[in-house]
Design an enzyme around this catalytic site. Structure first.
Site, PDB file in Angstrom:
ATOM      1  N   LYS A   1      -7.866  13.694   4.725  1.00  0.00           N
ATOM      2  CA  LYS A   1      -7.130  12.555   4.505  1.00  0.00           C
ATOM      3  C   LYS A   1      -6.399  12.735   5.642  1.00  0.00           C
ATOM      4  CE  LYS A   1      -6.559  13.279   0.179  1.00  0.00           C
ATOM      5  NZ  LYS A   1      -6.804  11.952  -0.316  1.00  0.00           N
ATOM      6  N   ARG A   2      -5.618  11.951   6.113  1.00  0.00           N
ATOM      7  CA  ARG A   2      -4.234  11.796   6.824  1.00  0.00           C
ATOM      8  C   ARG A   2      -3.520  13.003   6.339  1.00  0.00           C
ATOM      9  NH1 ARG A   2       0.518   8.594   6.682  1.00  0.00           N
ATOM     10  NH2 ARG A   2      -0.482   7.793   4.660  1.00  0.00           N
TER      11      ARG A   2
ATOM     12  N   LYS B   1       0.952  14.411   1.193  1.00  0.00           N
ATOM     13  CA  LYS B   1      -0.353  14.521   0.798  1.00  0.00           C
ATOM     14  C   LYS B   1      -0.713  16.097   0.671  1.00  0.00           C
ATOM     15  CE  LYS B   1      -2.291  10.410   2.638  1.00  0.00           C
ATOM     16  NZ  LYS B   1      -3.032   9.397   1.621  1.00  0.00           N
TER      17      LYS B   1
ATOM     18  N   HIS C   1       0.950  -1.195  -0.006  1.00  0.00           N
ATOM     19  CA  HIS C   1       0.098  -0.146  -0.067  1.00  0.00           C
ATOM     20  C   HIS C   1       0.913   1.357  -0.247  1.00  0.00           C
ATOM     21  CE1 HIS C   1      -4.310  -1.331   0.346  1.00  0.00           C
ATOM     22  NE2 HIS C   1      -3.622  -2.451   1.140  1.00  0.00           N
TER      23      HIS C   1
ATOM     24  N   THR D   1      -8.451   6.226  -2.314  1.00  0.00           N
ATOM     25  CA  THR D   1      -9.700   5.710  -2.356  1.00  0.00           C
ATOM     26  C   THR D   1     -10.751   6.900  -2.136  1.00  0.00           C
ATOM     27  OG1 THR D   1      -9.546   4.778  -0.362  1.00  0.00           O
ATOM     28  CG2 THR D   1      -9.304   3.404  -2.207  1.00  0.00           C
TER      29      THR D   1
ATOM     30  N   LYS E   1     -14.686   7.988  -3.954  1.00  0.00           N
ATOM     31  CA  LYS E   1     -16.007   8.397  -3.159  1.00  0.00           C
ATOM     32  C   LYS E   1     -16.731   9.746  -3.634  1.00  0.00           C
ATOM     33  CE  LYS E   1     -13.915   5.901   0.657  1.00  0.00           C
ATOM     34  NZ  LYS E   1     -13.178   5.975   1.812  1.00  0.00           N
TER      35      LYS E   1
END
Length: 833
Positions: free
Chosen positions: A568-569, A574, A377, A676, A680
Site C-alpha cells: 500500500k502507499r 499505514k 475517502h 480495499t 482482494k
C-alpha cells in the site's frame, strides 16, 4: 465549447442497423478467423512481415484484433443510451488505476480460449505478450483502483455510465530503489501507441482561464491575461463481463489552438514558437504535481479545474443532444465526485446553469445539488483540500464570485437554524479565514450535493461525528455509508486461475457475477479433499509468483515459506514502521534462540512514497537496510527474509495477492477509510492481521473474528488517549521495544550513514508517536506469534482461509455499485440489444 459528436450520429438513419450488423458480422468473421485478423494488423498497421514483427508489434496486433471484436458492441452501447435516453452516471476521478487491458478484456469478452488457440498456432505465449503492455499510468493507490473496479461493475451490471479522468503522459512517477532509497523517474507508459484508446478530436472542448503562464518569466502566472486550453478526449472501452455492455472511460489531454508560432520561429525564437503548446501540455503531464511549492500548487489546482470543466461541458452537451430540458438535469444525469479533487464541479455547474442556461439562482442551485453526489475517502486533514483564495482570484474569479455567494446564502441558513452560534458559523464557512484565506473544498462539496458517503461503516461514522459533525447535524439525510468493494473478475477470476477454477468446479461459475455465491464454499472448509485442493491452488500461486520474481529481478523466494504481505502507499498512518519494528523483534528473537519453533517467513513490502514526503521515503530506506542486515546474517538465513518490491502497480498486485498467506492491514484505528486491498487478499484466501479499522471491521464481522487476527487500540481508544499518551512508557517498560529502537538509533542498520534514521526515532519518541506505533507494538507481536503457531497447522490454517473466501461476497464492487444505484443515483440497467 464544441458539442461532442456522437459515435452514432446517424441513429435515426434506416441504414444504421444494417451498418452495425455488417460490423458485427465482421467481428464474427474475425473471431471465427482470428488468425487472419491478427496477421492483417501485424502487416498493415506496422508494415512488416509477420515473421519479422517484434513482440511489441505482435501485442498491438492482438489488442487491435480484440478491439475489432468489441467495437460493434461499444457502438451499440452508445446507440442504446442515445436511443432510450436513460438516467446516466458520470464518474469524475483524478485517478483510474486500470492496470493492463489485454487480459482483462479477454476475460470479460469470454474469448480467452479462442485467443489462446490462435497464439498457440503462432508460437506466442499470452503471458509474455501481456508483459508488453505497460500498466496505464492513470492512478496511484486505492482511490484510483476503486474507480477502476466501479467502472467494471457498472458495465457488468449494464448500468449506463461513463468515467472521466485525465490522460497523464507520465503517470505519478516510476519508482526505482537506488542504495535503498526511492528515486522518482518519469513513467512513459504512452511511449508506444496505446491500442485501446480512440482519439475523439471532434469532441474537443475549449476551457477559458483568466490567467496565463509564461515560461520565459520563470513560470510566472500572468494575471488578467486570459488564455484558452483545449480538452482533447481519448476514449477507452470498459468491457462488462460477458461483453454485452461496453461503457467508456474518457480521458482528457490538454492542448492549445496555438501549437506553433511561425513568426516566432522565423525570427529565431525557437522555444517561443512552441511556448503555448509546452505550457498547455504541462497540465496533463503527471498525476499529482508536487504541491509543496507554489508553482506545483497552481498546476494541481488548474488540473482539477480542467478535469471538471472538460467533463461537465461534455456531460451537458450529451444531455442537451438527447433533447432534454434543463429542468430534467437531475432526472437524466448523476455526477459522482470521487473525493474532493473534482469539488469545483459545484461552482462550474452553477456557472453553466446561470451563465449559459440563464436560469435563476434558486433553480440552478436546486438542479446542482440534486445532480451532484460526493464520496469522501479520507479523515486526514491534509487530504481534505483547501485552495488559497488568491488562486481563484488569479485563475477563476467567476467561480470565486459564485463560491462567495453560495457561502453567503449557506451561512444565512446556518445563522437562522442556530442563532447566536458564531463559532459554528466559522467552523462551517466554505472560507477559512486564517492563517491564509482558503476555500474548504470538502465543505463546498457537502453543501453543493445531495449525498455525502463514506466508504466503510467506521469511516462514515467518524466522518459524521468528528470531521464534519456540524454538517451531519444540519443535513443528516445527506450522509450515508457505501462500504467499498472490488471486482472479482480481475482480482480472482483473472489473477488467481487455480483458485478460481477450483471454486467453479465446486460451486459453478455464478460467483463471477454474484460473489455472494461463495458462501456455498463454507461447508467445504471441513472437506479433506477440498482442503487439499485449496492448499495446492495456493502453492501454485506462490510458485508462479516466485518464478516471476526470479525471472524479473533475480530475487529468490521459497514457495513453502509463509508469505507475509503489506502492499500500500507508504504513509505513517499505514504503519509500515510497526511492521518493521516487529520484524526487528523477530530478528532478535531468532538470534537469541536459533532453535525457536517459528515457520520461515518472508515479509513483502511494496508501495510508493510521495516525492515530498521525506519521512515516508526514509521508511522505505529503513526497510531496505533492515532487509540487507537480515539477509547478510547466517544465523537467520532461510528463516526470515524481507523484500521491498519497487514500482508497485496493478500487475504486481495481481501476482502477489493470490500468493500471499498473510495480509497486513495495520493502520492506526480511525485513519483508514476502507482498505480495499484487504478485500482482494480475503477473496484469495489470505488471513488478515489487522486493527479494527476501515472495512476490516465489517470483514471480520462477516467471517467471524476467530477467522481474523485482530489487535490494538480501537478508534475510540485512539481518540481518548490524545493528550496523555506517552510513548516513552512503552520504551521504558517493554524490553523488546526498547531494544529495537536502540538498534535503529545506534546505527545497526546504517553503519555507513550514521544518524540517517534519527528522524524516525524522533517521530516515535520525541514527537509523541502520533500514529501510536509503540502503543500497539506489544499486542501486534503477540498476535504475530499466534499467526506463526497456526501456520504450523496447515489444516487449521486452510479452514480459516476457506472461510474467509466463503465470506468475501459482500465485498464485491457489484454490491457497492448496486447500493449507489439504488440509494444515491436512482439509475436502472439499460440492456444493450
Amino acid at each position: 465549447m464544441t458539442t461532442p459528436r456522437s459515435k452514432t450520429s446517424c441513429t435515426q438513419a434506416p441504414s444504421l442497423q444494417d451498418l452495425l450488423h455488417h460490423y458485427a458480422c465482421e467481428a464474427v468473421h474475425f473471431s471465427g478467423d482470428a488468425n487472419a485478423s491478427y496477421e492483417r494488423h501485424v502487416m498493415f498497421d506496422h508494415v512488416v512481415w509477420l515473421q519479422a514483427a517484434s513482440l511489441r508489434e505482435r501485442f498491438e496486433a492482438v489488442a487491435r484484433s480484440l478491439r475489432d471484436l468489441l467495437v460493434p458492441r461499444w457502438l451499440q452501447t452508445d446507440a442504446a443510451y442515445d436511443r432510450t435516453n436513460p438516467k446516466q452516471v458520470y464518474y469524475l476521478s483524478m485517478e483510474f488505476l486500470i492496470g493492463r487491458s489485454l487480459t482483462n478484456n479477454l476475460t470479460n469478452l469470454l474469448v480467452e480460449p479462442m485467443v489462446r488457440e490462435v497464439l498457440q498456432r503462432e508460437g506466442l505465449d499470452l503471458v509474455a505478450l501481456a508483459e508488453q503492455e505497460p500498466d496505464a499510468g492513470l492512478g496511484n493507490g486505492g482511490l484510483g483502483r476503486l474507480a477502476a473496479c466501479f467502472l467494471d461493475s457498472l458495465a457488468t451490471m449494464q448500468l449506463p455510465a461513463m468515467g472521466y479522468g485525465l490522460r497523464y503522459h507520465y503517470g505519478i512517477f516510476r519508482q526505482q530503489i537506488q542504495d535503498g532509497s526511492q528515486v522518482e523517474t518519469a513513467d512513459p507508459w504512452l511511449r508506444h501507441p496505446d491500442p485501446w484508446e480512440v482519439l475523439r478530436l471532434a469532441d474537443t472542448v475549449e476551457i477559458p482561464l483568466h490567467a496565463t503562464v509564461r515560461l520565459d518569466r520563470g513560470g510566472e502566472t500572468i494575471v488578467h491575461q486570459p488564455s484558452v486550453r483545449l480538452g482533447i478526449p481519448f476514449d477507452r472501452p470498459i468491457v462488462g463481463y460477458g461483453g454485452t455492455t461496453i461503457n467508456t472511460l474518457r480521458l482528457w489531454e490538454a492542448g492549445t489552438h496555438h501549437e506553433f508560432d511561425f513568426g516566432e520561429f522565423s525570427s529565431g525564437d525557437f522555444l517561443g514558437a512552441v511556448h503555448d503548446k509546452i505550457v498547455a501540455e504541462h497540465l496533463t503531464r503527471v498525476l499529482y504535481p508536487d504541491d509543496s511549492i507554489e508553482r506545483g500548487r497552481t498546476l494541481r489546482f488548474v488540473q482539477e479545474y480542467f478535469l471538471v470543466a472538460c467533463s461537465l461541458a461534455d456531460i451537458v452537451a450529451r444531455f442537451r443532444r438527447r433533447g432534454n430540458d434543463w429542468h430534467a438535469l437531475p432526472e437524466k444525469v448523476a455526477i459522482q465526485l470521487n473525493d474532493t479533487h473534482p469539488a469545483l464541479a459545484v461552482a462550474e455547474l452553477m456557472r453553466i446553469l446561470l451563465d449559459q442556461a440563464r436560469l435563476g439562482w434558486a433553480e440552478a442551485w436546486d438542479l446542482t445539488t440534486r445532480t451532484l453526489a460526493y464520496t469522501n475517502h479520507t479523515l486526514l486533514p491534509e487530504a481534505l483540500e483547501k485552495w488559497p483564495v488568491h488562486l481563484f482570484e488569479v485563475v477563476l474569479p467567476r467561480h470565486l464570485e459564485l463560491i462567495y455567494e453560495i457561502n453567503r446564502r449557506f451561512l444565512d441558513e446556518v445563522r437562522t437554524r442556530c442563532p447566536g452560534d458564531e463559532a459554528r458559523v466559522v467552523r462551517m464557512s466554505l472560507i477559512e479565514e486564517t492563517p491564509v484565506k482558503r476555500v474548504r473544498m470538502a465543505h463546498l462539496t457537502i453543501v453543493g450535493s445531495h449525498s455525502t458517503n463514506g466508504v466503510a461503516e467506521i469511516h462514515s461514522r467518524l466522518l459524521r461525528t468528528t470531521v464534519v459533525q456540524d454538517f451531519a447535524e444540519m443535513f443528516p439525510q445527506r450522509f450515508n455509508n457505501k462500504t467499498n468493494g472490488v471486482t472479482p473478475r480481475r482480482w480472482l477470476l483473472l489473477a488467481n486461475p487455480d483458485l478460481a477454477g477450483l471454486i467453479t468446479e465446486a460451486i459453478g461459475d455464478g460467483w463471477i457475477t454474484d460473489l455472494a455465491q461463495l458462501r456455498h464454499l463454507l461447508p467445504l472448509a471441513d472437506d479433506a479433499g477440498f482442503v487439499a485442493d485449496f492448499h495446492q491452488a495456493k502453492r501454485a500461486a506462490k510458485v508462479r509468483f516466485a518464478d516471476w520474481l526470479s525471472a524479473s529481478s533475480g530475487q529468490r523466494v521459497d514457495p513453502d515459506t509463509l508469505f507475509d504481505c503489506q502492499i500500500k502507499r507508504i504513509h505513517e498512518y499505514k504503519r509500515q514502521l510497526l511492521n518493521l519494528l516487529h520484524i526487528i523483534v523477530l530478528y532478535n528473537r531468532l538470534r537469541d534462540n536459533p532453535t525457536a519453533e517459528m515457520p520461515p517467513r518472508i515479509c513483502f513490502f511494496a508501495g510508493k512514497a510521495a516525492p515530498a514526503y521525506r519521512l515516508a521515503k526514509l521508511i522505505i530506506k529503513l526497510i531496505g537496510n533492515v532487509a540487507r542486515v537480515i539477509d547478510a546474517d547466517p544465523a537467520v538465513r532461510g528463516r526470515l527474509q524481507v523484500l521491498f518490491l519497487p514500482e508497485y502497480n496493478v500487475s504486481l498486485a495481481e501476482r502477489l495477492i493470490p500468493a500471499s498467506d498473510v495480509s497486513e492491514q495495520i493502520s492506526t484505528a480511525g485513519f483508514e477509510a476502507s482498505g480495499t486491498s484487504n478485500m482482494k487478499f480475503m477473496m484469495n484466501g489470505a488471513l488478515t492481521v489487522g486493527t479494527r479499522d476501515g472495512a476490516t471491521i465489517e470483514m471480520a464481522h462477516e467471517a467471524g473474528e476467530d477467522n481474523f487476527f485482530l489487535f490494538g487500540l480501537t478508534a475510540d481508544q485512539v481518540l481518548s488517549s490524545r493528550g496523555w499518551y506517552n510513548p516513552h512508557w512503552h520504551y521504558e517498560q517493554e524490553p523488546e521495544t526498547r531494544r529495537a529502537l536502540d538498534m535503529i538509533a545506534a546505527n545497526v542498520f546504517s553503519p555507513t550513514e550514521p544518524g540517517i534514521f534519527a528522524p524516525i526515532v524522533d517521530v516515535l519518541l520525541t514527537h509523541g508517536d502520533y500514529y501510536m506505533h509503540l502503543a500497539d507494538l506489544a499486542t501486534y507481536v503477540q498476535t504475530q506469534a499466534q499467526v506463526s503457531a497456526l501456520y504450523r497447522q496447515p489444516g487449521a490454517w486452510a479452514r480459516k482461509a476457506i472461510r474467509n473466501v466463503g465470506h468475501a461476497g459482500p465485498f464485491s464492487s457489484d454490491r457497492t455499485i448496486a447500493n449507489y444505484a439504488t440509494d444515491i443515483w436512482q439509475v436502472q440497467p439499460c440492456p444493450v440489444a
